[in-house]
Design a protein around this motif. Sequence first.
Motif, mmCIF file in Angstrom:
data_model
loop_
_atom_site.group_PDB
_atom_site.id
_atom_site.type_symbol
_atom_site.label_atom_id
_atom_site.label_comp_id
_atom_site.label_asym_id
_atom_site.label_seq_id
_atom_site.Cartn_x
_atom_site.Cartn_y
_atom_site.Cartn_z
ATOM 1 N N MET A 184 7.800 1.248 -23.428
ATOM 2 C CA MET A 184 9.633 0.771 -23.111
ATOM 3 C C MET A 184 9.980 -1.015 -23.666
ATOM 4 O O MET A 184 11.460 -1.147 -24.399
ATOM 5 N N SER A 185 9.113 -1.306 -24.260
ATOM 6 C CA SER A 185 9.069 -2.665 -25.146
ATOM 7 C C SER A 185 9.689 -2.062 -27.016
ATOM 8 O O SER A 185 10.887 -3.132 -26.882
ATOM 9 N N GLU A 186 8.966 -0.865 -26.893
ATOM 10 C CA GLU A 186 10.130 -0.334 -28.220
ATOM 11 C C GLU A 186 11.283 -0.029 -28.596
ATOM 12 O O GLU A 186 12.141 0.042 -28.855
ATOM 13 N N LEU B 112 15.042 -14.765 -26.927
ATOM 14 C CA LEU B 112 14.033 -14.122 -26.580
ATOM 15 C C LEU B 112 14.392 -13.029 -25.242
ATOM 16 O O LEU B 112 14.977 -13.317 -24.146
ATOM 17 N N LYS B 113 13.358 -12.029 -25.637
ATOM 18 C CA LYS B 113 13.922 -11.160 -24.161
ATOM 19 C C LYS B 113 12.615 -10.710 -23.762
ATOM 20 O O LYS B 113 11.337 -9.905 -24.215
ATOM 21 N N ILE B 114 12.156 -10.653 -22.484
ATOM 22 C CA ILE B 114 11.611 -10.482 -21.854
ATOM 23 C C ILE B 114 11.256 -10.037 -20.724
ATOM 24 O O ILE B 114 12.644 -10.023 -20.053
ATOM 25 N N ALA B 115 9.950 -10.123 -19.869
ATOM 26 C CA ALA B 115 9.855 -8.501 -19.109
ATOM 27 C C ALA B 115 9.074 -8.962 -18.000
ATOM 28 O O ALA B 115 7.810 -9.292 -18.834
ATOM 29 N N TYR B 116 8.791 -8.051 -17.187
ATOM 30 C CA TYR B 116 7.278 -8.496 -16.050
ATOM 31 C C TYR B 116 6.599 -7.208 -15.190
ATOM 32 O O TYR B 116 8.012 -6.547 -14.523
ATOM 33 N N ASP C 8 10.352 -8.556 -26.253
ATOM 34 C CA ASP C 8 9.806 -9.516 -26.612
ATOM 35 C C ASP C 8 8.209 -9.784 -26.549
ATOM 36 O O ASP C 8 7.228 -10.581 -26.939
ATOM 37 N N LEU C 9 8.296 -9.558 -25.650
ATOM 38 C CA LEU C 9 7.380 -10.141 -23.756
ATOM 39 C C LEU C 9 7.448 -9.692 -22.468
ATOM 40 O O LEU C 9 7.818 -9.843 -22.086
ATOM 41 N N VAL C 10 6.602 -9.143 -22.906
ATOM 42 C CA VAL C 10 6.286 -8.804 -21.552
ATOM 43 C C VAL C 10 4.776 -9.074 -20.409
ATOM 44 O O VAL C 10 3.591 -8.711 -21.108
#
Length: 346
Positions: free
Chosen positions: A146-148, A35-39, A153-155
């Motif tokens: 940026m997510s694309e 899982l690739k996550i950012a905030y 997977d989740l911001v």
Amino acid sequence: MSSEIKKYKPMQNKVLFLLTLVFTISLSSFAQRGLKIAYIDTEYILENVPEYQEASTQLNSKAEKWKNEIHEKLTAIEQKRKDLSNEKALLTKELINEREEDILFEEQEILDYQQKRFGPNGDLFIQQKQLMQPIQDQIFAAVQDMSEARNYDLVLDKAEVNMLYSNKAYDISEQVLRSITRTAKRNQAQTKAEKKAAKAEEVVPEEINTDLEARQKALEEKRAARESAIEKARQEKLAAREAKVKAAEERRQKILEEREKARQAKLEGRTETEETGEKTSETTAKTETGKTEATKTEEPKTREQLIEENRQRKLAERAARKKELEEKKKKILEERQKAKDSLNNN
């Protein structure tokens, strides 16, 4: 109503169960491949957008101006109440009711104005939303691009989610801020060199938000409809107030007419009394004349002389009463002026 609630709860539970199941399955699939996550931190981004800060300062200044206007108007209303309380002893009941109605009407207008400015759907709320919406759209567009590009997977938004711990390595707020800044530079570029430099700085492609114009148009329509409804209500209140003022004036005029009739009736009664007195005086004069003629001790007076003497005596009494009334009136006016001067000095 209770049966409908009972039917709705099982359906709601089923929907929540399905959503939970789908989310769990999605997390399981993401866990299998990593899982690739950012905030992001929306508050930090907004604090570093100059246009937002400038507009926010202007909005705060406008809100402070509205608060001062409302405070001044409420202070004036309170002063009017104090003045009315001090002057009640000198006013009639009709005038007191009329002034109280005026004060209540003005107070309601101020409360309506306060609701218009600071209410749940007031100008401050609408302008805050208008101020936030373009920045939020820019943030959303930058995060989506940026997510694309980086396959997130989740911001998450740190300002909206209660994050007990967050690794700074997953914070992409700075990248989002740079993307917004580059977009602003590109939109503000005028010369070819500036446009070329702005295009060279682009890393994240900009996505045009097609829904923004529609949202703004719908917002403007709602605002126009709200202002129209407020104006209509205001006109109705003004019309009702004018009707009340007119009715009060008619009542006042009627009272004055009745008082004038009573005064005229009193004057007519007084005139009849005076005429009766004159007749009595004439009879007395005749008697005295008869006695005078009988005794021959005094010079006889004519009937016209006796009537004139009685008339002069009545005129003197009337002048004395008029003078006494004028003195009373003057004294009352002086006492009112002293009370008014005392109020002004306080």
